[in-house]
Design an enzyme around this catalytic site. Structure first.
Site, PDB file in Angstrom:
ATOM      1  N   SER A 221      50.290  35.007  35.933  1.00  0.00           N
ATOM      2  CA  SER A 221      48.885  35.038  35.518  1.00  0.00           C
ATOM      3  C   SER A 221      48.455  33.797  34.741  1.00  0.00           C
ATOM      4  O   SER A 221      47.304  33.701  34.329  1.00  0.00           O
ATOM      5  CB  SER A 221      48.618  36.280  34.665  1.00  0.00           C
ATOM      6  OG  SER A 221      49.348  36.206  33.469  1.00  0.00           O
TER       7      SER A 221
ATOM      8  N   GLY B 107      41.551  39.953  29.788  1.00  0.00           N
ATOM      9  CA  GLY B 107      40.988  41.044  30.580  1.00  0.00           C
ATOM     10  C   GLY B 107      39.915  40.552  31.527  1.00  0.00           C
ATOM     11  O   GLY B 107      39.880  39.367  31.882  1.00  0.00           O
TER      12      GLY B 107
HETATM   13  N1  GLY Z   1      40.347  36.776  31.374  1.00  0.00           N
HETATM   14  C1  GLY Z   1      40.739  36.022  32.471  1.00  0.00           C
HETATM   15  C2  GLY Z   1      39.816  36.072  33.597  1.00  0.00           C
HETATM   16  O1  GLY Z   1      38.999  36.970  33.722  1.00  0.00           O
HETATM   17  O2  GLY Z   1      39.903  35.205  34.430  1.00  0.00           O
END
Ligand code: GLY
Length: 339
Positions: free
Chosen positions: A83, A251
């Site tokens: 991520s 998020g």
């Molecule tokens: N918080 C990371 C995104 O929404 O890309």
């Protein structure tokens, strides 16, 4: 600086007052006296390793800006972290595109969005801050700038992430899940049709009492090409005001952007809210505006004030954050949540 146990107790007390609608018993910003002890906090369990890298700078009286940049390099370079940075899950076209921003104690900031082929977008964001008259560069322009600055062009799509993307293509269903972040360290368990998104947001206070922050992510997996989340948006994914404190988010970025979340948290701290109270109120804004949407998504905020007090709050259970200070370099705290 509050201890973890005291923090948890304060958190529950504050929650009751926010829910009742009364102004919570926050810190008085006029009382804000820095103790001289550095601290670094960051989102999720991968924040522990990132904090450890940042701590090497903070403990030697280094600058918070250097600490946060160095700290978030750890997940950015980790191919097993799907991520953030290298190894991040790609967009629906199979392209890994990264978002990042950084902010220093003077209110300077730099940001990149949709940056491909560069392992450390946070360092490109810092170069934008320090070497250009601008705040934000995107896409091809950000890549061109990075290459001009000497960054190396690399393939960021690892075999594991490519495999997951190809699995996802079989259904190509858009179905963001809550807290799949917690499964990212077991890629074998991550079916290709799952979306996930999450971010490392880091805030550090150095021995001189100055604060900086960094935020970096590969964004929502299998996003539309060109989609930008909250993470590179100053005020949404990150905000630092050296007089008050800083905040960052993780998020579903769209809801954070709609509420200018991190700026809101810092402004609430300016009004006297403690970090955990401010994070809770920012989450409540999202829930109050879109209660049905909020049931299905995760957003978490993390905040640090100038006293070295910290707090977090999330919509859903499962958000955690890492804290590193002179007493304990490996604290992982389960955030309180609405659900
Ligand atoms: N918080 C990371 C995104 O929404 O890309």
């Amino acid at each position: 600086m509050i201890s973890r146990r005291k923090f948890l107790a304060v958190g529950s007390l504050a929650g009751a007052s926010v829910l009742s609608g009364n102004k919570p018993l926050g810190m008085n910003v006029d009382d804000s006296v820095f103790t001289g002890s550095p601290i670094v906090i960051s989102t999720w369990d991968f924040g522990i390793a990132a904090n450890a890298a940042a701590w090497q700078i903070l403990k030697n009286k280094g600058r918070a800006l250097d600490a946060v940049e160095t700290g978030v390099h750890v997940p950015e370079a980790d191919p097993n972290n799907q991520s953030v940075g290298y190894g991040g899950l790609p967009d629906r076209d199979g392209r890994v595109s990264l978002d990042a921003c950084i902010m220093d104690e003077f209110g300077n900031c730099g940001s990149v969005a949709g940056l491909e082929h560069i392992i450390h977008p946070i360092s490109v964001a810092r170069k934008v801050m320090e070497k250009t008259p601008h705040v934000m560069l995107v896409g091809a322009g950000a890549l061109q700038f990075a290459l001009e600055q000497g960054f190396k062009k690399e393939n960021l799509l690892t075999p594991a992430s490519e495999k997951a993307w190809k699995e996802w293509l079989k259904t190509a269903k858009y179905n963001p899940e809550i807290n799949v972040e917690n499964r990212l360290f077991s890629p074998a368990k991550l079916p290709g049709n799952q979306y996930n998104h999450d971010t490392i947001g880091m805030l550090a206070l150095d021995a001189a009492g100055n604060m900086s922050g960094a935020c970096t992510t590969s964004g929502m997996a299998y996003k539309m090409h060109g989609r930008v989340g909250d993470s590179p948006i100053i005020g949404a994914g990150l905000y630092v005001d050296n007089e008050i404190g800083g905040a960052t988010s993780t998020g579903v970025g769209e809801e954070v952007i709609r509420n200018v979340g991190s700026f809101l948290v810092v402004e609430l701290m300016r009004q006297g809210y403690s970090p955990d109270e401010a994070c809770k109120e920012a989450v409540m804004r999202i829930i109050r505006k879109k209660p049905e949407t909020a049931k299905k998504i995760q957003v978490g905020f993390l905040a640090l004030n100038k006293k070295g007090q910290f707090g977090g709050y999330a919509i859903q259970k499962g958000f955690s954050f890492a804290v590193c200070d002179q007493n304990d370099q490996k604290q992982l705290i389960k955030s309180p949540s609405y659900y």
